[in-house]
Motif scaffolding. Sequence first.
Motif, PDB file in Angstrom:
ATOM      1  N   SER A   6       0.835  -1.199   0.000  1.00  0.00           N
ATOM      2  CA  SER A   6       0.000   0.000   0.000  1.00  0.00           C
ATOM      3  C   SER A   6       0.870   1.249   0.000  1.00  0.00           C
ATOM      4  O   SER A   6       2.058   1.196   0.309  1.00  0.00           O
ATOM      5  CB  SER A   6      -0.906   0.028   1.249  1.00  0.00           C
ATOM      6  N   LYS A   7       0.250   2.357  -0.350  1.00  0.00           N
ATOM      7  CA  LYS A   7       0.926   3.651  -0.274  1.00  0.00           C
ATOM      8  C   LYS A   7       0.063   4.572   0.563  1.00  0.00           C
ATOM      9  O   LYS A   7      -1.150   4.674   0.352  1.00  0.00           O
ATOM     10  CB  LYS A   7       1.146   4.222  -1.676  1.00  0.00           C
ATOM     11  N   CYS A   8       0.681   5.242   1.526  1.00  0.00           N
ATOM     12  CA  CYS A   8      -0.102   6.080   2.427  1.00  0.00           C
ATOM     13  C   CYS A   8       0.659   7.361   2.748  1.00  0.00           C
ATOM     14  O   CYS A   8       1.892   7.380   2.788  1.00  0.00           O
ATOM     15  CB  CYS A   8      -0.431   5.332   3.718  1.00  0.00           C
ATOM     16  N   TRP A   9      -0.119   8.437   2.942  1.00  0.00           N
ATOM     17  CA  TRP A   9       0.454   9.687   3.413  1.00  0.00           C
ATOM     18  C   TRP A   9       0.461   9.660   4.929  1.00  0.00           C
ATOM     19  O   TRP A   9      -0.538   9.327   5.564  1.00  0.00           O
ATOM     20  CB  TRP A   9      -0.356  10.865   2.880  1.00  0.00           C
ATOM     21  N   ALA A  52      -4.274   7.046   4.573  1.00  0.00           N
ATOM     22  CA  ALA A  52      -3.519   7.975   5.414  1.00  0.00           C
ATOM     23  C   ALA A  52      -3.363   7.389   6.802  1.00  0.00           C
ATOM     24  O   ALA A  52      -4.200   6.597   7.263  1.00  0.00           O
ATOM     25  CB  ALA A  52      -4.229   9.326   5.503  1.00  0.00           C
ATOM     26  N   VAL A  53      -2.289   7.753   7.472  1.00  0.00           N
ATOM     27  CA  VAL A  53      -2.126   7.443   8.887  1.00  0.00           C
ATOM     28  C   VAL A  53      -1.784   8.726   9.631  1.00  0.00           C
ATOM     29  O   VAL A  53      -1.028   9.561   9.138  1.00  0.00           O
ATOM     30  CB  VAL A  53      -1.043   6.363   9.152  1.00  0.00           C
ATOM     31  N   ASP A  64       5.793   3.277  21.649  1.00  0.00           N
ATOM     32  CA  ASP A  64       6.658   4.289  21.035  1.00  0.00           C
ATOM     33  C   ASP A  64       5.886   5.231  20.125  1.00  0.00           C
ATOM     34  O   ASP A  64       6.234   6.408  20.006  1.00  0.00           O
ATOM     35  CB  ASP A  64       7.767   3.602  20.232  1.00  0.00           C
ATOM     36  N   ALA A  65       4.870   4.718  19.441  1.00  0.00           N
ATOM     37  CA  ALA A  65       4.093   5.537  18.509  1.00  0.00           C
ATOM     38  C   ALA A  65       2.680   4.996  18.442  1.00  0.00           C
ATOM     39  O   ALA A  65       2.470   3.780  18.404  1.00  0.00           O
ATOM     40  CB  ALA A  65       4.716   5.519  17.120  1.00  0.00           C
ATOM     41  N   SER A  66       1.711   5.883  18.444  1.00  0.00           N
ATOM     42  CA  SER A  66       0.325   5.471  18.242  1.00  0.00           C
ATOM     43  C   SER A  66      -0.182   6.109  16.957  1.00  0.00           C
ATOM     44  O   SER A  66       0.317   7.153  16.528  1.00  0.00           O
ATOM     45  CB  SER A  66      -0.551   5.869  19.431  1.00  0.00           C
ATOM     46  N   PHE A  67      -1.178   5.481  16.346  1.00  0.00           N
ATOM     47  CA  PHE A  67      -1.648   5.991  15.063  1.00  0.00           C
ATOM     48  C   PHE A  67      -3.094   5.607  14.797  1.00  0.00           C
ATOM     49  O   PHE A  67      -3.590   4.592  15.276  1.00  0.00           O
ATOM     50  CB  PHE A  67      -0.758   5.489  13.916  1.00  0.00           C
ATOM     51  N   ASN A  68      -3.745   6.469  14.042  1.00  0.00           N
ATOM     52  CA  ASN A  68      -5.059   6.204  13.466  1.00  0.00           C
ATOM     53  C   ASN A  68      -4.879   5.951  11.982  1.00  0.00           C
ATOM     54  O   ASN A  68      -4.141   6.680  11.306  1.00  0.00           O
ATOM     55  CB  ASN A  68      -5.987   7.398  13.643  1.00  0.00           C
ATOM     56  N   PHE A  69      -5.578   4.959  11.458  1.00  0.00           N
ATOM     57  CA  PHE A  69      -5.568   4.695  10.022  1.00  0.00           C
ATOM     58  C   PHE A  69      -6.848   5.227   9.399  1.00  0.00           C
ATOM     59  O   PHE A  69      -7.948   5.047   9.937  1.00  0.00           O
ATOM     60  CB  PHE A  69      -5.438   3.207   9.733  1.00  0.00           C
ATOM     61  N   ALA A  70      -6.724   5.869   8.246  1.00  0.00           N
ATOM     62  CA  ALA A  70      -7.874   6.406   7.513  1.00  0.00           C
ATOM     63  C   ALA A  70      -7.899   5.854   6.099  1.00  0.00           C
ATOM     64  O   ALA A  70      -6.922   5.998   5.359  1.00  0.00           O
ATOM     65  CB  ALA A  70      -7.822   7.933   7.475  1.00  0.00           C
ATOM     66  N   GLN A  71      -9.007   5.211   5.729  1.00  0.00           N
ATOM     67  CA  GLN A  71      -9.235   4.810   4.335  1.00  0.00           C
ATOM     68  C   GLN A  71     -10.037   5.931   3.696  1.00  0.00           C
ATOM     69  O   GLN A  71     -11.213   6.139   4.004  1.00  0.00           O
ATOM     70  CB  GLN A  71     -10.003   3.496   4.257  1.00  0.00           C
ATOM     71  N   VAL A  72      -9.379   6.703   2.838  1.00  0.00           N
ATOM     72  CA  VAL A  72     -10.008   7.895   2.261  1.00  0.00           C
ATOM     73  C   VAL A  72     -10.829   7.497   1.041  1.00  0.00           C
ATOM     74  O   VAL A  72     -10.317   6.862   0.108  1.00  0.00           O
ATOM     75  CB  VAL A  72      -8.936   8.933   1.882  1.00  0.00           C
TER      76      VAL A  72
END
Length: 365
Positions: A6-9, A52-53, A64-72
């Motif tokens: 995948s490719k994500c911003w 996007a993340v 160390d890092a937390s993130f939300n994933f978004a399927q645009v």
Amino acid sequence: MRGGTSKCWVFEKADLEESGMSVDAALSRLFGSPDPRQLDGVGGGTSTTSKAVLVERGSTPEIDASFNFAQVGIETNRVDWGSNCGNCSAAVGLYAVEQGWVPLGADTTEVRTYNVNTGQTIIQTIPTPGGKLPVSPEARIPGVVFPGHSVGLGFLSPEGRTTGSLLPTGSASSTLTTSRGTAVTVSMVDAGAPVVLVDAASFGLGAADYDTWKDLVDERLAELDEIRRAASVAMGLSASPEQAEGAIPKIGIASESPDDEADLQVLMMSMGKRHPAMPITGSIGVTIAARTEGTVVAGCIRKPLGPKLRIRIPVGVLTTLTEQSSLGRTVGTIRTARTLAEAKLPLPSGPLNEDSPQQFQGVTR
């Protein structure tokens, strides 16, 4: 960044929250949605390139890092937050290393990441020989032409992260009937992400004909989405088929492998179309389903399984691993990741459908 197939911003969460728009509106505008070409934005016009993340440093010593994933959305300005993307997860670990959020190990560096969408801890392992990232990474995976940094993903105890249960319906397998009268055997599993796995034979696809599945499936995408939406209701993810999210549950078709190169074969869908490879969160669900008695996937396995599971996908064979980590049992695989650009994206202000020339405000990264 490219993560897996995948490719994500990758945005730092605070930047988007300070953009002056809601995060959903900002992402849609930056990606150029709604427009199937995403011409006026950075989206790639496909489900695997419209992602996007949103990352931030972990708030506890364990993360160390937390993130939300978004399927645009592409043809709509809707953003789905209901699931995670395992491929894009690999980009988060590399991002944390490149930003200096974690001390580098002498041989490998462990990055403990937390996905907010699913409440899932993902332990990532990245080679850092001599305490440095390789200047020219050489790791390769099926479905990606060029090499990248190797990223080992281990999903910690991934069962029931969305619905609270590995088998949300209480059954290992069920029968769903489409409006065409087709009765298909499915397993509805919540591991990595909610996924409905369709028995290929009940859908009219033969194990020996895997190479032709894609053409046959393209003619029945609406029928598969009908099954997926019915499963969403059965799994308690939506109140009606019409309210089902676009990203979950994921849906895939599974059969036994006709040869010894793989343990089974799967064709997955993504946002209503065939996935060119396989969602990694989907592979987690398949892996756990393969070890769960009575599921469609377990019925595809002809030999006793060790810690590895070999899944034939359109671009080759994906191997998943079930193993113990310092925090407990993990299920995962090896991905690769690479930073493609460091960019400033001007965010147009004003209504999304404004016809007059737009003023630019702020910058997000």
